[in-house]
Design an enzyme around this catalytic site. Structure first.
Site, PDB file in Angstrom:
ATOM      1  CG  HIS A 136      -6.335   2.041   0.760  1.00  0.00           C
ATOM      2  ND1 HIS A 136      -5.210   2.594   0.179  1.00  0.00           N
ATOM      3  CD2 HIS A 136      -5.888   1.005   1.525  1.00  0.00           C
ATOM      4  CE1 HIS A 136      -4.137   1.913   0.578  1.00  0.00           C
ATOM      5  NE2 HIS A 136      -4.521   0.950   1.379  1.00  0.00           N
ATOM      6  CB  CYS A 164      -0.951  -0.002   1.197  1.00  0.00           C
ATOM      7  SG  CYS A 164      -1.854  -1.551   1.339  1.00  0.00           S
TER       8      CYS A 164
END
Lengths: 388, 131
Positions: free
Chosen positions: A334, A84
Site C-alpha cells: 500500500h 490513501c
C-alpha cells in the site's frame, strides 16, 4: 459524452525500493503504461497524479511538475491529495476531463515512498490523514483508528479476530503469483492470530505493510482509441465519490462507511449496473476490517455478513465474488498515493486476461475498484467493463 | 472570533474548550439541537450558524477503544496506551484513558473527561478517568 478506455497500465513492483527516488519509481510506471498503451508521451495532454506524504517522506512538495518531467511528458500536471484515495481521485478527475471533451489522452496514477522512514515516522505521517485536533492529539494512530472501528463492528455485529485472519490469508494467497506484489507468500490463520498486537484488537497481520511504489494508467477517449487503432478493451463506465466527517467520533455509526456507499451508488448509476452485476472487485483493505466494511458498503453483503465472507469462501478466488485477486493492499502492498491507480491497473489486467489470476474470473465483464481515504472520510469507486 | 458576543463560541476555541473539560465541560449546540465540538462556525448537521454553548454531561460511556502499541515518534505518550471514543449523548470525544489497565477497559464503562498537557508537544491532551 465520450466513453473512457484504459489504453495501458503500468506498475512498479510494490515493496522496498532502497536508494530509489519517488520520481524514478513514477517514471518506471509511467513509461510502462505508455508502452502498454502504444501511446506516445507527446500525445498525453495532462498528468493527474496522486501523492499523500511526499512532503514529509522526501521533502518534496509540488510534485506534479517533477513527475511530469520524470515521465518525459511535455504537458502540465496536477497533484491530487485525498490521503490513501489520492490516486483514485486523480483517476476520477481524468475520467471527467475526457468525458467532458476537454482532453483525449490523460496519464493518471500516483506514487508513494514510505520505507525510507522509520516505523514511528510513517505512523506519524499517516496519522496526518486523521483529524488533527480531535484524533491525532488524542493519540489515534492509523492502525488505532481502524482498531476503534473493528471493536465497534464486533460489538455491533459480532465476529472476531479469526474471521479477520481469513481475510489476510485469502489476500496473501492471491498475491503469490502476482509479480508486482510485496509479499508473494501464503500465511496461515494461526500465523495471523499469533502475530504481535499493534492496536487491539488488530495485530500485525491485520495490517497492510509499509510500501514504496507507483502506478500509472493511460486513459483515452473512445474516439482516440478508434482513430489510433489502440487495443483498449476495458472501459471505465462508472465513477463516484463520497465524503464523510473526518473524525470517527463524529460519525453516526463507527462500524459503517457511508462515504463508500455514496461513492458506489453514484458509480453504479453512472455505469447503469448494480452490485449484483459485479463479478470481481479490488477493495481498499488497508486493514482486514476495512475489507469487511467495504464489502457491506458496496452492497455485496448485508451489514454483519461481510465479516464471514472470506471464511465462508464467498470472496476467495473460487468464490462467487473474488475480492482482491491482486493480493490487495494487505499483501500486494500500500504505497498510499499510488494505490487507487494500482487497483484499476490490476482490475484492467484481470478483465483483459493477462493477470496471473485472470483464470479465476475468465468470463468476467464487470469489475469494481474501491479506494478509501483516511478512515473512509473519502471514498472513490470505479466500475470497469469489458467493452469489446 | 466573536469576542463581541459572549454567547457565540470562539472559532479558535479548541484550547479553551479542552481546558474547560477539567471543570464544567461544554459542547456546541445549534438552534436545531445538534451537538458538535468547537472550534465551529457552522453546525455540520444542518448548516445553522446560530450556535451556543451547552453543558457537557459529567460522565460518558466508552463507545469503542483500542490499546495502541505503536505510537508516532515524539508523540509524548509512551505505548501501550488506551485510546477511547467516549459517548456523551449529544457528542462523542476521543481521548486517552488513565487510571485503568488496557485489559480492564470495556465498552459501556463510565468515564469523566479531564485534560493534561502533553509535555512533548505542549498541546492539550484529552484524557478520561473512570467515573
Amino acid at each position: 459524452m465520450t466513453g473512457v478506455r484504459v489504453a495501458g497500465v503500468g506498475l512498479t513492483r510494490f515493496g522496498a525500493h532502497d536508494g530509489r527516488t519517488g520520481r524514478d519509481l513514477f517514471a518506471e510506471a509511467a513509461l510502462a503504461a505508455l508502452d502498454d498503451a502504444g501511446v506516445d508521451g507527446d500525445d498525453v495532454e495532462h498528468l493527474n497524479y496522486g501523492n499523500f506524504m511526499g512532503a514529509l517522506a522526501e521533502r518534496q512538495g509540488h510534485q506534479a511538475p517533477v513527475m511530469t518531467e520524470a515521465a518525459g511528458l511535455r504537458c502540465a500536471g496536477t497533484r491530487y491529495e485525498e490521503a490513501c484515495a489520492s490516486a483514485g481521485v486523480a483517476v476520477r478527475e481524468a475520467v471527467r476531463a475526457i468525458r467532458s471533451g476537454e482532453n483525449d489522452v490523460m496519464l493518471a496514477g500516483g506514487m508513494e515512498r514510505m520505507t525510507n522512514l522509520s516505523t514511528a515516522e510513517v505512523t506519524e505521517s499517516l496519522a496526518v490523514a486523521a483529524d488533527e485536533l480531535f484524533e491525532v492529539r488524542a493519540g489515534v494512530t492509523f492502525p488505532g483508528a481502524y482498531a476503534l472501528m473493528a471493536r465497534a463492528y464486533f460489538d455491533e455485529y459480532g465476529g472476531g479476530r479469526e474471521d479477520l485472519a481469513h481475510v489476510a490469508v485469502k489476500n496473501h494467497a492471491n498475491a503469490v503469483p502476482n509479480e508486482y506484489a510485496q509479499y508473494q507468500r501464503e500465511i496461515s490463520v494461526e500465523q495471523a492470530l499469533d502475530s504481535p498486537e499493534v492496536a487491539s484488537p488488530l495485530h500485525l497481520f491485520d495490517a497492510c505493510p509499509i510500501t514504496d511504489g507507483a502506478s500509472a494508467l493511460v486513459l483515452v477517449s473512445e474516439e482516440f482509441a478508434a482513430e489510433h487503432d489502440l487495443d483498449a478493451s476495458v472501459a471505465i463506465t462508472g465513477t463516484g465519490q463520497g465524503g464523510d466527517r473526518a473524525a470517527l467520533q463524529d460519525r453516526a455509526d463507527m462500524a459503517r462507511t457511508p462515504a463508500a456507499t455514496d461513492a458506489a451508488e453514484e458509480a453504479y448509476a453512472d455505469a447503469g449496473v448494480t452490485s449484483d452485476d459485479v463479478e470481481v472487485a479490488e477493495v481498499h483493505d488497508c486493514f482486514t476490517i476495512a475489507e469487511v466494511m467495504a464489502l457491506e458498503a458496496l452492497g455485496f453483503f448485508e451489514p454483519g455478513e461481510g465479516i464471514g465472507a472470506a471464511r465462508r469462501g464467498d470472496t476467495t478466488r473460487d468464490g462467487d465474488l473474488p475480492v482482491n485477486l491482486s493480493g490487495g493492499l494487505k499483501a500486494k502492498g500500500h504505497p498510499v498515493g499510488a494505490t487507487g491507480g494500482s487497483q484499476i491497473a490490476e482490475l484492467t489486467r484481470l478483465l483483459r486476461g493477462d493477470h496471473p489470476n485472470s483464470d479465476a474470473v475468465a468470463d468476467a465483464t464487470v469489475g469494481l475498484a474501491h479506494n478509501a481515504g483516511g478512515t473512509v472520510a473519502s471514498a472513490v469507486v470505479h466500475v470497469l467493463e469489458v467493452a469489446e | 472570533m466573536s469576542e463581541s458576543d459572549p454567547d457565540v463560541p470562539a472559532n479558535t476555541g479548541y484550547d479553551e474548550w479542552a481546558d474547560a473539560l477539567a471543570d464544567d465541560g461544554y459542547y456546541v449546540e445549534c438552534a436545531n439541537g445538534h451537538g458538535s465540538l468547537p472550534p465551529r462556525r457552522v453546525c455540520p448537521e444542518c448548516g445553522s450558524t446560530d450556535l451556543s454553548e451547552a453543558t457537557l454531561p459529567e460522565t460518558g460511556t466508552v463507545a469503542t477503544f483500542s490499546e495502541i502499541h505503536v505510537a508516532p515518534s515524539g508523540f509524548g505518550v509512551e505505548p501501550p496506551y488506551v485510546t477511547a471514543v467516549v459517548d456523551f449523548g449529544p457528542v462523542r470525544i476521543t481521548g486517552i484513558v488513565r487510571d485503568v489497565a488496557g485489559d480492564e477497559v470495556a465498552i459501556g464503562d463510565p468515564m469523566r473527561p479531564d485534560v493534561e498537557t502533553n509535555g512533548a508537544t505542549g498541546n492539550r491532551l484529552i484524557v478520561f478517568r473512570p467515573a
